[in-house]
Design a protein around this motif. Structure first.
Motif, PDB file in Angstrom:
ATOM      1  N   LEU A  67       0.819  -1.208   0.000  1.00 54.01           N
ATOM      2  CA  LEU A  67       0.000   0.000   0.000  1.00 54.01           C
ATOM      3  C   LEU A  67       0.858   1.266   0.000  1.00 54.01           C
ATOM      4  O   LEU A  67       0.594   2.197  -0.752  1.00 54.01           O
ATOM      5  CB  LEU A  67      -0.939   0.000   1.203  1.00 54.01           C
ATOM      6  N   LEU A  68       1.883   1.301   0.835  1.00 52.92           N
ATOM      7  CA  LEU A  68       2.714   2.501   0.932  1.00 52.92           C
ATOM      8  C   LEU A  68       3.472   2.785  -0.357  1.00 52.92           C
ATOM      9  O   LEU A  68       3.592   3.945  -0.779  1.00 52.92           O
ATOM     10  CB  LEU A  68       3.713   2.353   2.084  1.00 52.92           C
ATOM     11  N   SER A  69       3.971   1.739  -1.004  1.00 49.22           N
ATOM     12  CA  SER A  69       4.749   1.917  -2.240  1.00 49.22           C
ATOM     13  C   SER A  69       3.848   2.185  -3.442  1.00 49.22           C
ATOM     14  O   SER A  69       4.337   2.532  -4.511  1.00 49.22           O
ATOM     15  CB  SER A  69       5.595   0.679  -2.512  1.00 49.22           C
ATOM     16  N   ARG A  70       2.546   2.018  -3.262  1.00 48.23           N
ATOM     17  CA  ARG A  70       1.546   2.134  -4.330  1.00 48.23           C
ATOM     18  C   ARG A  70       1.820   1.127  -5.450  1.00 48.23           C
ATOM     19  O   ARG A  70       1.703   1.416  -6.644  1.00 48.23           O
ATOM     20  CB  ARG A  70       1.484   3.565  -4.899  1.00 48.23           C
ATOM     21  N   TYR A  71       2.173  -0.066  -5.027  1.00 45.58           N
ATOM     22  CA  TYR A  71       2.526  -1.150  -5.946  1.00 45.58           C
ATOM     23  C   TYR A  71       1.448  -1.336  -7.014  1.00 45.58           C
ATOM     24  O   TYR A  71       1.746  -1.497  -8.213  1.00 45.58           O
ATOM     25  CB  TYR A  71       2.700  -2.437  -5.134  1.00 45.58           C
ATOM     26  N   GLU A  72       0.194  -1.287  -6.628  1.00 46.13           N
ATOM     27  CA  GLU A  72      -0.897  -1.547  -7.568  1.00 46.13           C
ATOM     28  C   GLU A  72      -0.957  -0.515  -8.686  1.00 46.13           C
ATOM     29  O   GLU A  72      -1.455  -0.800  -9.778  1.00 46.13           O
ATOM     30  CB  GLU A  72      -2.236  -1.596  -6.836  1.00 46.13           C
ATOM     31  N   GLU A  73      -0.453   0.679  -8.439  1.00 44.72           N
ATOM     32  CA  GLU A  73      -0.501   1.712  -9.471  1.00 44.72           C
ATOM     33  C   GLU A  73       0.526   1.481 -10.574  1.00 44.72           C
ATOM     34  O   GLU A  73       0.455   2.101 -11.633  1.00 44.72           O
ATOM     35  CB  GLU A  73      -0.329   3.095  -8.834  1.00 44.72           C
ATOM     36  N   TYR A  74       1.464   0.602 -10.329  1.00 50.65           N
ATOM     37  CA  TYR A  74       2.423   0.199 -11.361  1.00 50.65           C
ATOM     38  C   TYR A  74       1.882  -0.957 -12.204  1.00 50.65           C
ATOM     39  O   TYR A  74       2.255  -1.091 -13.374  1.00 50.65           O
ATOM     40  CB  TYR A  74       3.741  -0.237 -10.722  1.00 50.65           C
ATOM     41  N   THR A  75       1.027  -1.807 -11.621  1.00 51.84           N
ATOM     42  CA  THR A  75       0.571  -3.011 -12.317  1.00 51.84           C
ATOM     43  C   THR A  75      -0.855  -2.899 -12.835  1.00 51.84           C
ATOM     44  O   THR A  75      -1.215  -3.575 -13.787  1.00 51.84           O
ATOM     45  CB  THR A  75       0.673  -4.233 -11.384  1.00 51.84           C
ATOM     46  N   ASN A  76      -1.680  -2.058 -12.208  1.00 48.48           N
ATOM     47  CA  ASN A  76      -3.057  -1.856 -12.657  1.00 48.48           C
ATOM     48  C   ASN A  76      -3.087  -0.658 -13.588  1.00 48.48           C
ATOM     49  O   ASN A  76      -2.801   0.463 -13.181  1.00 48.48           O
ATOM     50  CB  ASN A  76      -3.974  -1.632 -11.444  1.00 48.48           C
TER      51      ASN A  76
ATOM     52  N   ASP B  22     -13.006   9.634  -4.718  1.00 50.10           N
ATOM     53  CA  ASP B  22     -13.505   9.160  -3.429  1.00 50.10           C
ATOM     54  C   ASP B  22     -12.600   9.692  -2.326  1.00 50.10           C
ATOM     55  O   ASP B  22     -11.435   9.992  -2.554  1.00 50.10           O
ATOM     56  CB  ASP B  22     -13.548   7.631  -3.378  1.00 50.10           C
ATOM     57  N   VAL B  23     -13.162   9.761  -1.131  1.00 46.14           N
ATOM     58  CA  VAL B  23     -12.387  10.168   0.033  1.00 46.14           C
ATOM     59  C   VAL B  23     -11.702   8.943   0.631  1.00 46.14           C
ATOM     60  O   VAL B  23     -12.017   7.803   0.293  1.00 46.14           O
ATOM     61  CB  VAL B  23     -13.296  10.823   1.092  1.00 46.14           C
ATOM     62  N   GLY B  24     -10.752   9.172   1.520  1.00 43.08           N
ATOM     63  CA  GLY B  24     -10.131   8.048   2.199  1.00 43.08           C
ATOM     64  C   GLY B  24      -8.617   8.073   2.130  1.00 43.08           C
ATOM     65  O   GLY B  24      -7.997   9.129   1.938  1.00 43.08           O
ATOM     66  N   PHE B  25      -8.030   6.877   2.246  1.00 44.35           N
ATOM     67  CA  PHE B  25      -6.602   6.739   2.477  1.00 44.35           C
ATOM     68  C   PHE B  25      -5.964   6.011   1.297  1.00 44.35           C
ATOM     69  O   PHE B  25      -5.913   4.783   1.261  1.00 44.35           O
ATOM     70  CB  PHE B  25      -6.368   6.007   3.796  1.00 44.35           C
ATOM     71  N   ARG B  26      -5.484   6.778   0.331  1.00 51.36           N
ATOM     72  CA  ARG B  26      -4.976   6.209  -0.917  1.00 51.36           C
ATOM     73  C   ARG B  26      -3.810   5.256  -0.680  1.00 51.36           C
ATOM     74  O   ARG B  26      -3.710   4.215  -1.329  1.00 51.36           O
ATOM     75  CB  ARG B  26      -4.556   7.335  -1.861  1.00 51.36           C
ATOM     76  N   ALA B  27      -2.928   5.606   0.257  1.00 52.19           N
ATOM     77  CA  ALA B  27      -1.789   4.750   0.569  1.00 52.19           C
ATOM     78  C   ALA B  27      -2.024   3.925   1.831  1.00 52.19           C
ATOM     79  O   ALA B  27      -1.090   3.344   2.373  1.00 52.19           O
ATOM     80  CB  ALA B  27      -0.526   5.583   0.721  1.00 52.19           C
TER      81      ALA B  27
ATOM     82  N   LYS C 122       9.075  13.320   1.164  1.00 53.97           N
ATOM     83  CA  LYS C 122       8.098  12.946   2.182  1.00 53.97           C
ATOM     84  C   LYS C 122       6.689  13.200   1.657  1.00 53.97           C
ATOM     85  O   LYS C 122       6.360  14.310   1.217  1.00 53.97           O
ATOM     86  CB  LYS C 122       8.330  13.723   3.479  1.00 53.97           C
ATOM     87  N   VAL C 123       5.876  12.168   1.709  1.00 49.61           N
ATOM     88  CA  VAL C 123       4.504  12.218   1.200  1.00 49.61           C
ATOM     89  C   VAL C 123       3.551  12.452   2.365  1.00 49.61           C
ATOM     90  O   VAL C 123       3.576  11.711   3.353  1.00 49.61           O
ATOM     91  CB  VAL C 123       4.146  10.913   0.474  1.00 49.61           C
ATOM     92  N   PHE C 124       2.721  13.486   2.234  1.00 49.11           N
ATOM     93  CA  PHE C 124       1.721  13.802   3.250  1.00 49.11           C
ATOM     94  C   PHE C 124       0.348  13.408   2.700  1.00 49.11           C
ATOM     95  O   PHE C 124      -0.213  14.111   1.862  1.00 49.11           O
ATOM     96  CB  PHE C 124       1.758  15.295   3.589  1.00 49.11           C
ATOM     97  N   PRO C 125      -0.190  12.262   3.123  1.00 48.34           N
ATOM     98  CA  PRO C 125      -1.448  11.783   2.539  1.00 48.34           C
ATOM     99  C   PRO C 125      -2.613  12.715   2.846  1.00 48.34           C
ATOM    100  O   PRO C 125      -2.832  13.092   3.997  1.00 48.34           O
ATOM    101  CB  PRO C 125      -1.661  10.414   3.191  1.00 48.34           C
TER     102      PRO C 125
END
Length: 423
Positions: free
Chosen positions: A106-115, A324-329, A349-352
């Protein structure tokens, strides 16, 4: 008292997720080693993260993701956990899933590389995310899992010291169009001013800056501003950079508020545009710019974040969904971006960001009271883990003007509830 973590073949992925969970979230003093003999002889608190248990330590079984190199499609088998679905299930482990692999994913946003699913603006939307599919988008699950790990540790080692953190609220405003009519050309300015007058407004409705300053004073906050400097593209509406009212506003805001760049619509793949816009803002306020949020929340990984690092950005606030609202990472804790393609942790540094005004009104089609209810639920979720709640609004949405009529109250209620929680 130090926690000892045994794992074979320590690498950057493991070190990254251990640092985040143990240091950033829990504040636990820990050390990692891959010497099984030294680990077995250690008499203090200890855990293992490995395919198999060594002796009688607390064992977290690894699924193998953090031992891999490169990026590949992951078969995300899910199991039920606390009324939502989690992935990377394992057996004979302190927790029923590989919590370190899941957190890293989730933190690395792995799915955004494969999806490869994208919306009309070429953004990765919430509807394609594993968080939405598995019904935990509205929960900071990585923070929750960190405290689940802590509870497991405290059952065995009740004297293990950890840091108790406090809830934090960071209000931010994106300034795409600083004024409704003040910075327009003569004819358009007159027409807009007349329209505003017909609606009972004698002043520029988007000029909310004094009101924001008063809210900050009342709540002992410091609103951060992200300034759009681009006006070359269809979706970029900033005034000309030499407009005296625009320059005067930016100079005044910079005296009392943190200022960041709001890189323009096409900048996510064009470093030169970020450089140009950042330099223009720095020239006006006479101060270096080190924070940013992408216009339209539009970014590609890893290219956009690599470019931001190259131009001197140290903090980014783009980690949010538009639809949508919520926690992307999966977290409400600021974290360092992990460049998955290069496989190393970076200095960005990423500020969600948890909620955007346009998401509530335009994407979710909520009425003001419904939006307030959602905001209160999200605030409570962050309070449960004493995380950081970052909101994204625009000066336009605080104006009570046009499509934003009735929404100023929503923002005021957000400030009041955040202030109540923080006491």
């Amino acid at each position: 008292m130090q926690l000892l973590v045994y794992t074979p073949n320590l690498n950057s992925r493991k070190q990254y997720v251990f640092d985040f969970l143990f240091s950033e979230v829990l504040g636990i003093n820990y050390q990692v080693l891959d010497d099984a003999f030294a680990f077995s002889n250690y008499q203090g608190p200890k855990i293992s993260y490995a395919p198999e248990v060594l002796a009688d330590e607390i064992h977290f079984k690894s699924c193998g993701l953090l031992d891999e190199l490169g990026i590949k499609y992951q078969n995300l088998e899910s199991i039920n956990y606390d009324n939502y679905q989690v992935f990377f299930p394992v057996q004979s482990s302190a927790m029923p899933f590989d919590v370190f692999a899941a957190s890293f994913y989730l933190l690395s946003r792995y799915e955004e590389y494969t999806n490869k699913g994208r919306d009309q603006h070429r953004r990765f939307p919430a509807k394609y995310s594993i968080a939405k599919t598995n019904s935990f988008l509205h929960k900071p699950v990585v923070d929750i899992w960190a405290y689940d790990i802590l509870n497991v540790l405290l059952q065995r080692f009740p004297d293990l010291p950890f840091r108790k953190r406090r809830f934090k609220f960071i209000p931010t405003l994106d300034i795409d169009r600083p004024y409704y009519f003040k910075t327009e050309k003569f004819v358009k300015r007159v027409l807009k001013q007349f329209k505003s007058f017909l609606k009972g407004r004698s002043t520029d409705p988007f000029d909310v800056y004094q009101q924001v300053a008063q809210w900050d004073k009342n709540d002992q906050q410091q609103t951060q501003y992200f300034i759009l400097m681009g006006n070359k593209h269809e979706f970029d509406v900033a005034p000309k950079r030499n407009h005296p009212k625009f320059r005067a506003l930016l100079q005044k805001l910079s005296q009392h508020h943190p200022i960041g760049i709001h890189p323009s619509y096409a900048s996510h793949l064009h470093e030169d545009e970020v450089v140009n816009e950042k330099q223009a803002l720095e020239e006006i306020i006479q101060h270096p710019i080190e924070r940013s949020r992408q216009h339209y929340l539009k970014f590609n990984l890893p290219e956009t974040f690599e470019n931001l690092l190259d131009v001197g950005i140290k903090e980014d606030y783009s980690m949010a969904y538009a639809d949508d609202v919520g926690f992307r990472a999966g977290t409400c804790t600021p974290f360092y971006w992990y460049n998955l393609r290069a496989d190393y942790s970076t200095g960005l540094k990423v500020f969600p960001t948890i909620v955007m005004d346009q998401t509530l009104r335009a994407y979710l089609k909520l009425k003001p009271q419904e939006a307030s209810d959602i905001l209160n639920l999200l605030l409570n979720e962050v309070k449960k883990v004493n995380g950081t709640f970052i909101s994204l609004w625009h000066n336009e949405s605080l104006s009570n003007f046009g499509v934003w009529e009735g929404w100023k109250t929503v923002y005021q209620q957000l400030l009041e509830e955040a202030n109540r929680i923080n006491k």
